[in-house]
Design a protein around this motif. Structure first.
Motif, mmCIF file in Angstrom:
data_model
loop_
_atom_site.group_PDB
_atom_site.id
_atom_site.type_symbol
_atom_site.label_atom_id
_atom_site.label_comp_id
_atom_site.label_asym_id
_atom_site.label_seq_id
_atom_site.Cartn_x
_atom_site.Cartn_y
_atom_site.Cartn_z
ATOM 1 N N TRP A 47 17.021 68.511 38.497
ATOM 2 C CA TRP A 47 16.800 69.101 40.129
ATOM 3 C C TRP A 47 15.358 68.699 40.881
ATOM 4 O O TRP A 47 15.038 68.482 41.459
ATOM 5 C CB TRP A 47 17.907 70.383 40.478
ATOM 6 N N LEU A 48 14.648 69.286 39.564
ATOM 7 C CA LEU A 48 13.357 70.104 40.146
ATOM 8 C C LEU A 48 12.647 68.700 40.428
ATOM 9 O O LEU A 48 11.786 68.944 41.469
ATOM 10 C CB LEU A 48 12.611 70.885 39.283
ATOM 11 N N GLU A 49 12.946 67.849 39.476
ATOM 12 C CA GLU A 49 11.662 66.732 39.380
ATOM 13 C C GLU A 49 12.538 66.162 40.756
ATOM 14 O O GLU A 49 11.635 65.394 41.382
ATOM 15 C CB GLU A 49 12.459 65.818 38.178
ATOM 16 N N TRP A 53 9.573 64.986 43.565
ATOM 17 C CA TRP A 53 9.226 63.173 43.839
ATOM 18 C C TRP A 53 9.351 63.434 45.830
ATOM 19 O O TRP A 53 8.724 62.980 46.381
ATOM 20 C CB TRP A 53 10.811 62.260 43.379
ATOM 21 N N ALA A 54 10.665 64.621 45.850
ATOM 22 C CA ALA A 54 11.173 63.949 47.300
ATOM 23 C C ALA A 54 10.272 64.717 48.390
ATOM 24 O O ALA A 54 9.363 63.361 49.488
ATOM 25 C CB ALA A 54 12.346 64.433 47.576
ATOM 26 N N ARG A 55 9.483 65.524 47.777
ATOM 27 C CA ARG A 55 8.519 66.393 48.822
ATOM 28 C C ARG A 55 7.204 65.170 48.780
ATOM 29 O O ARG A 55 6.412 65.156 49.777
ATOM 30 C CB ARG A 55 8.235 67.634 48.630
ATOM 31 N N GLY A 61 15.392 65.363 49.432
ATOM 32 C CA GLY A 61 16.145 65.148 47.517
ATOM 33 C C GLY A 61 17.085 66.006 47.991
ATOM 34 O O GLY A 61 17.983 66.285 49.372
ATOM 35 N N PRO A 62 18.493 65.623 47.056
ATOM 36 C CA PRO A 62 19.564 66.297 46.830
ATOM 37 C C PRO A 62 19.382 68.078 47.359
ATOM 38 O O PRO A 62 18.026 68.881 46.871
ATOM 39 C CB PRO A 62 19.715 66.585 45.158
ATOM 40 N N ASN A 63 19.798 68.334 48.602
ATOM 41 C CA ASN A 63 19.490 69.626 49.093
ATOM 42 C C ASN A 63 20.864 70.426 49.529
ATOM 43 O O ASN A 63 21.285 71.337 50.140
ATOM 44 C CB ASN A 63 18.980 69.897 50.259
ATOM 45 N N GLY A 69 20.024 73.158 47.120
ATOM 46 C CA GLY A 69 20.495 72.375 46.283
ATOM 47 C C GLY A 69 19.898 72.691 44.500
ATOM 48 O O GLY A 69 20.238 71.460 43.750
ATOM 49 N N ALA A 70 19.991 73.521 44.706
ATOM 50 C CA ALA A 70 19.900 74.700 43.754
ATOM 51 C C ALA A 70 20.975 74.453 42.284
ATOM 52 O O ALA A 70 20.360 74.202 40.791
ATOM 53 C CB ALA A 70 19.481 75.646 43.347
ATOM 54 N N ILE A 71 21.763 73.691 41.852
ATOM 55 C CA ILE A 71 23.497 73.838 41.283
ATOM 56 C C ILE A 71 23.256 71.870 41.506
ATOM 57 O O ILE A 71 24.501 71.701 40.560
ATOM 58 C CB ILE A 71 24.630 74.490 40.998
ATOM 59 N N GLN A 72 22.338 71.332 41.849
ATOM 60 C CA GLN A 72 22.964 70.025 42.149
ATOM 61 C C GLN A 72 23.520 69.521 40.761
ATOM 62 O O GLN A 72 23.892 68.634 39.975
ATOM 63 C CB GLN A 72 21.320 69.011 42.561
ATOM 64 N N TRP A 73 22.179 70.439 39.855
ATOM 65 C CA TRP A 73 22.635 69.206 38.544
ATOM 66 C C TRP A 73 23.971 69.308 37.534
ATOM 67 O O TRP A 73 24.414 69.296 37.172
ATOM 68 C CB TRP A 73 21.155 69.952 37.700
ATOM 69 N N LEU A 74 24.297 70.943 38.086
ATOM 70 C CA LEU A 74 25.976 71.047 37.522
ATOM 71 C C LEU A 74 26.949 70.181 37.991
ATOM 72 O O LEU A 74 27.615 69.750 37.219
ATOM 73 C CB LEU A 74 26.313 72.798 38.070
ATOM 74 N N ALA A 75 26.334 69.940 39.163
ATOM 75 C CA ALA A 75 27.645 68.912 39.691
ATOM 76 C C ALA A 75 27.442 67.744 39.385
ATOM 77 O O ALA A 75 29.045 67.026 38.964
ATOM 78 C CB ALA A 75 27.199 68.770 41.697
ATOM 79 N N ASP A 76 26.224 67.175 39.551
ATOM 80 C CA ASP A 76 25.895 65.955 37.809
ATOM 81 C C ASP A 76 26.599 65.852 37.359
ATOM 82 O O ASP A 76 27.138 64.969 36.570
ATOM 83 C CB ASP A 76 24.301 65.781 37.970
#
Lengths: 394, 164
Positions: A47-49, A53-55, A61-63, A69-76
């Motif tokens: 997620w952080l990566e 990159w987005a910044r 980026g995923p938000n 967007g801090a638990i985007q990785w869980l959703a993925d």
């Protein structure tokens, strides 16, 4: 870890069990904890990566999932687990199915020797550094297997590129490590960290000019071994769809991504232990728990800073060509690392107990390089501000 | 527990080795070789030879197996086997194998096996490095020269001829 197991067997909850069974239980428990820790690190890194990159590229980026967007990785992860596990008809089924697990074994094995703190290590092997280098070699076999068994041109090309790249870059990495090993005379991760100090001028990075060069060779070679941009030819999406992982879907493709992002942390942890003083902190308290916690945090922050640098490089640099990749390794890194190793050996013969002025000098040099770098960045930021929007939506 | 672990690793090695010899698909042979090499490394751990065990994986799995796989994957239609040398049939081969098996079995049964108690794992790295650079310096250097010669020879044989 063995002391902990002995303690549990003698006085703790496992008292009375047969020794081998107790050991097996403790090993299984630690493997479970470590696996969860790895999932967490790899997930958050993914997620952080994307946010970093987005910044850097002026995107958002995923938000959407969770705060920022801090638990985007869980959703993925959940999405990938629910997806259908497709095996192509023309694929070699047993090998196709086994490949992600083989890569996972090689990657997971390396974590056994990552020293998170004084005593906070699964197994402080006498040959620790060598062990990590050797075990991560199994990842290559997994990738090659995935590339071949998919029965797909791009997958095969990706697998071949990956193998060629990792086999080549293992050589400069191993020789660069030797510059540190001649200083310490041990291959154990904890031994190498204990030979350093908490102060930056006691780190091996600044010990002498040769270890300074070795650090950069090692970091570049590890980036190439981890298939990171600018060396991500094995899965170059503009040429090879997704390289060796083209045909994978669902959980199996997730495992490969887990290996990639988790490997990023291994890169940071290896560089930190060998060159940046590892978990070394000043001995400010006698409370073992607090000290251990601080050591863990120090180690984690140092290695995560290197992970951040790798993200940064990935967002900034373009991909190299295959011939450039090979000439960088064989024409530059390998000869430089050999000369460097010779220099490091001569240094050890000349100054068997280290040379403090050289350390302080190298430290000052490092600070100067950092300041110059920050000035360059600040200069560009100041000039770019009028055209650049920090909030692309507004 | 130790015995169970030993038999598991020994079994892995033997089954891997059998797979290398018996598999009809060369890629499967290479993958069985992986099992055999990792198993052999496990056996070294049982002998308390930590350095050799790790170098076994580093050199054989990380280097030689990868290069073997590389060569296999680059070869066109390697799955179709065409045995070209049929001058000697299977029967004489069977005879030879039986003879060899008898000889080895006799040797195994007659050998006075020296059983030692399980050795404590002591670091071996220092001893290996020390003997390489002191007692066995000349053989070590000679081996290096031989390897270097082989390297140069391989490059000379495989490079494209440059014509002016």
């Amino acid at each position: 870890m063995q002391q902990f197991a002995d303690y549990l067997l003698d006085e703790g909850i496992l008292a009375g069990l047969p020794k081998s069974l107790g050991y097996a239980l403790v090993i299984a428990f630690f493997a479970f904890v470590l696996l969860n820790f790895i999932m967490l690190v790899a997930g958050v890194t993914s997620w952080l990566e994307r946010r970093v990159w987005a910044r850097i590229q002026s995107r958002v980026g995923p938000n959407r999932v969770g705060p920022q967007g801090a638990i985007q990785w869980l959703a993925d992860g959940i999405k990938n687990i629910m997806k259908e596990d497709i095996v192509p008809t023309a694929a070699d089924k047993p090998l196709f199915k086994a490949a992600p697990y083989l890569a996972m074994i090689g990657f997971f094995g390396a974590w056994a020797c990552v020293p998170f703190g004084d005593g906070l290590i699964i197994a402080d092997l006498n040959v620790g550094v060598l062990y990590i280098t050797a075990v991560t070699g199994l990842v290559v076999v997994g990738i090659l297997m995935a590339g071949w068994s998919s029965n797909n041109k791009w997958a095969l090309l990706g697998g071949m590129r990956s193998a060629a790249q990792i086999v080549s870059y293992e050589i400069p990495a191993a020789i660069a490590v030797n510059a540190v090993i001649v200083l310490t005379g041990t291959l154990s991760m904890q031994g190498i960290i204990r030979a350093q100090g908490w102060a930056p001028w006691n780190w091996f990075l600044f010990d002498n000019p040769f270890t300074f060069v070795a650090f950069f060779i090692f970091f570049v070679a590890l980036l190439a071994e981890g298939n990171r941009t600018p060396f991500d030819l094995p899965e170059a999406e503009s040429e090879l769809v997704a390289g060796a992982f083209t045909e994978y879907s669902g959980l199996r493709s997730l495992l490969f991504f887990l290996v990639e992002w988790g490997n990023l942390y291994i890169i940071g942890a290896l560089c930190t232990s060998l060159f940046l003083g590892g978990w070394q902190t000043p001995h400010f308290t006698d409370n073992g728990f607090v000290l251990g916690l601080v050591q863990f945090v120090v180690f984690f922050l140092k290695s995560y800073f290197l992970v951040f640098v790798a993200m940064w490089i990935r967002a900034t640099l373009p991909r190299v060509r295959v011939d450039q990749l090979m000439s960088l390794c064989w024409k530059y890194l390998v000869p430089i690392s050999f000369v460097n190793l010779l220099g490091a050996m001569l240094w050890v013969v000349a100054f068997p107990h280290g040379f403090l002025p050289a350390r302080l000098g190298m430290f000052l040099f490092g600070i100067m390089v950092t300041i110059y770098f920050l000035m360059r960045v600040a200069f560009h930021l100041r000039r770019a501000r009028p055209e650049m929007s920090w909030n692309p939506i507004a | 527990m130790y015995a169970a672990l030993f038999y598991f690793i020994a079994g892995l090695t033997v089954i891997g080795a059998l797979g290398v010899a018996l598999s009809t698909n060369v890629v499967y042979s290479a993958m069985s070789l992986l099992a055999a090499l990792v198993g052999a490394s496990g056996l070294y751990v049982f002998l308390a030879a930590d350095f050799v065990a790790v170098v076994q994986i580093l050199v054989y799995v990380g280097g030689i197996l990868i290069l073997t796989l590389f060569a296999i994957l680059l070869t066109h239609q390697i799955a179709e086997i065409q045995v070209s040398n049929r001058s000697v049939g299977r029967l004489p081969a069977l005879g030879l194998v039986v003879l060899l098996g008898l000889a080895m079995g006799a040797a195994i049964l007659r050998a006075p096996w020296h059983v030692e108690p399980l050795a404590a794992a002591t670091p071996t790295t220092y001893g290996i490095g020390d003997s390489f650079l002191n007692q066995y310096l000349l053989p070590f250097e000679l081996a290096s020269v031989v390897l270097l010669t082989a390297l140069v020879g391989a490059i000379v044989l495989s490079r494209k001829e440059l014509r002016e």
